[in-house]
Design an enzyme around this catalytic site. Structure first.
Site, PDB file in Angstrom:
ATOM      1  N   LEU A 171      11.256   1.490   6.836  1.00 41.86           N
ATOM      2  CA  LEU A 171      10.388   1.609   5.602  1.00 41.86           C
ATOM      3  C   LEU A 171      11.345   3.002   4.767  1.00 41.86           C
ATOM      4  CD1 LEU A 171       7.755   0.985   4.218  1.00 41.86           C
ATOM      5  CD2 LEU A 171       7.040   3.434   4.765  1.00 41.86           C
ATOM      6  N   TYR A 225       0.808  -1.300   0.080  1.00 43.42           N
ATOM      7  CA  TYR A 225      -0.060   0.087  -0.056  1.00 43.42           C
ATOM      8  C   TYR A 225       0.867   1.271  -0.193  1.00 43.42           C
ATOM      9  CZ  TYR A 225       0.992   1.209   5.012  1.00 43.42           C
ATOM     10  OH  TYR A 225       1.694   1.651   5.916  1.00 43.42           O
ATOM     11  N   LYS A 254       6.561  -2.174   1.998  1.00 41.53           N
ATOM     12  CA  LYS A 254       5.524  -1.517   2.884  1.00 41.53           C
ATOM     13  C   LYS A 254       4.197  -2.096   2.265  1.00 41.53           C
ATOM     14  CE  LYS A 254       3.458   3.204   2.841  1.00 41.53           C
ATOM     15  NZ  LYS A 254       3.394   3.333   4.521  1.00 41.53           N
ATOM     16  N   GLU A 273      12.694   2.972  13.716  1.00 38.85           N
ATOM     17  CA  GLU A 273      11.640   3.859  13.402  1.00 38.85           C
ATOM     18  C   GLU A 273      10.766   4.046  14.272  1.00 38.85           C
ATOM     19  OE1 GLU A 273       9.876   3.209   9.595  1.00 38.85           O
ATOM     20  OE2 GLU A 273       9.685   1.021  10.105  1.00 38.85           O
TER      21      GLU A 273
HETATM   22  N1  PDD Z   1       3.113   5.349   7.277  1.00 38.21           N
HETATM   23  N2  PDD Z   1       7.672   4.064   8.609  1.00 38.21           N
HETATM   24  C1  PDD Z   1       6.370   3.486   8.797  1.00 38.21           C
HETATM   25  C2  PDD Z   1       6.415   2.235   9.478  1.00 38.21           C
HETATM   26  C3  PDD Z   1       5.420   3.886   8.178  1.00 38.21           C
HETATM   27  O1  PDD Z   1       4.228   3.388   8.309  1.00 38.21           O
HETATM   28  C4  PDD Z   1       5.579   5.246   7.521  1.00 38.21           C
HETATM   29  C5  PDD Z   1       4.303   5.890   6.977  1.00 38.21           C
HETATM   30  C6  PDD Z   1       6.602   5.854   7.436  1.00 38.21           C
HETATM   31  C7  PDD Z   1       6.886   7.232   6.745  1.00 38.21           C
HETATM   32  O2  PDD Z   1       6.921   6.899   5.211  1.00 38.21           O
HETATM   33  P1  PDD Z   1       6.383   8.195   4.266  1.00 38.21           P
HETATM   34  O3  PDD Z   1       7.219   9.455   4.504  1.00 38.21           O
HETATM   35  O4  PDD Z   1       6.647   7.633   2.928  1.00 38.21           O
HETATM   36  O5  PDD Z   1       4.973   8.229   4.515  1.00 38.21           O
HETATM   37  C8  PDD Z   1       7.677   5.361   8.010  1.00 38.21           C
HETATM   38  C9  PDD Z   1       1.746   5.625   6.460  1.00 38.21           C
HETATM   39  C10 PDD Z   1       1.760   7.321   6.324  1.00 38.21           C
HETATM   40  C11 PDD Z   1       0.716   5.066   7.064  1.00 38.21           C
HETATM   41  O6  PDD Z   1       0.807   3.930   7.171  1.00 38.21           O
HETATM   42  O7  PDD Z   1      -0.742   5.782   7.156  1.00 38.21           O
END
Ligand code: PDD
Length: 287
Positions: A208, A32, A151, A184
């Protein structure tokens, strides 16, 4: 009413239906993305699409959509949802699809399920340390799997960690590995600032590859006024940091002022955050 995309059709979100045999439902077998659009302008659209295509290839889901096809589809979905709000996020989800039985092995000749919907997101924060929303975090050992660079829609590990933070009254949970090194957040990447230097963990299978993380690093490096490092970060360093930030597509760069109930640095939103957020804000639509 939000308009969703499901397998080639646009329809009201509440009417979207999939099979209970969908492997996304049975196994969390899918990939996703969440992509922000501010007044119709996306942030990191192509990097998000590339990360999704890489994730699909990593788990051998065959989708015939090219990066340009994805861009057209997502931009179109945003245009159809203009009444929902000015600032929208798009959730896009590709699962391996629905088989006729439940078997762990990847089925052949099954069409992936493609689902996307738009939802309202917050207005961007002002780049002003006196007005910024302050976040709190707890810390906990990272007990997710060893493929955090994918992801995956199988988010139970992340959900459990997020809930730990939520139950403790915090906004997010910060995760560390068995060696006491920062990985993270449960739904965010983490940065620290010490003596004016911005530091974030290296990109490996423990985190991620966040698109916001990438835009922050690239824009700070291009600007050149704030030194940045990608390296191992110990939890001792985190606890001694002057500033802690979390990044994600929905939070942009969010300042964390409380960690395990104790103040981060002097307990106020930092000056480096304000400077970095201005640099990021000026660059984000070009990413
Ligand atoms: N979450 N690390 C994890 C585990 C995440 O689920 C996310 C993003 C990030 C940040 O990634 P990005 O900058 O590409 O959004 C880091 C999304 C927003 C979610 O699951 O809703």
């Amino acid at each position: 009413m939000s308009i969703a995309y499901l397998n080639g059709e646009y329809l009201p979100l509440a009417e979207a239906r999939i099979s209970p045999l969908d492997r996304g439902f049975l196994f969390g077998d899918g990939i996703y993305e969440v992509i922000p659009y501010y007044n119709g302008q996306s942030v990191g659209l192509m990097p998000h699409i590339e990360r999704m295509i890489n994730g699909l290839a990593a788990i051998e889901i065959k989708s015939t959509l090219t990066a340009d096809d994805w861009k057209t589809l997502l931009d179109d979905l945003i245009a159809r949802n203009s009444e929902v709000g000015e600032n929208l996020g798009v959730y896009v989800h590709v699962s391996r699809g629905a088989d006729v039985k439940r078997l762990h092995a990847y089925p052949e000749n099954v069409e992936p399920t493609i689902f996307a919907f738009a939802f309202k997101i917050k207005d961007p924060e002002p780049a002003d340390r006196t007005q910024a929303h302050q976040y709190s975090m707890i810390t906990t050992e990272d007990l997710r799997w060893q493929r955090c660079h994918i992801k995956s829609t199988a988010l139970l590990g992340n959900v459990i960690h997020y809930q730990e933070g939520h139950a403790a009254g915090a906004d997010e949970a910060m995760l560390f590995n068995a060696k006491g090194e920062l990985t993270e957040g449960s739904s965010t990447n983490v940065f620290i600032v010490k003596d004016g230097v911005v530091v974030t963990p290296i990109q490996d299978n423990q985190i991620l590859p966040g698109i916001t993380r990438r835009i922050v690093l690239d824009s700070l490096k291009a600007d050149g006024s704030i030194p940045v490092e990608e390296r191992i970060v110990t939890m001792d360093e985190v606890r001694a940091a002057d500033e802690v930030w979390i990044t994600s597509s929905s939070k942009e760069i969010a300042p964390v002022t409380k960690l395990d109930g104790k103040p981060v640095g002097n307990g106020e939103v930092g000056e480096v955050w304000e400077k970095a957020f201005k640099i990021y804000t000026a660059a984000k639509f070009d990413a």
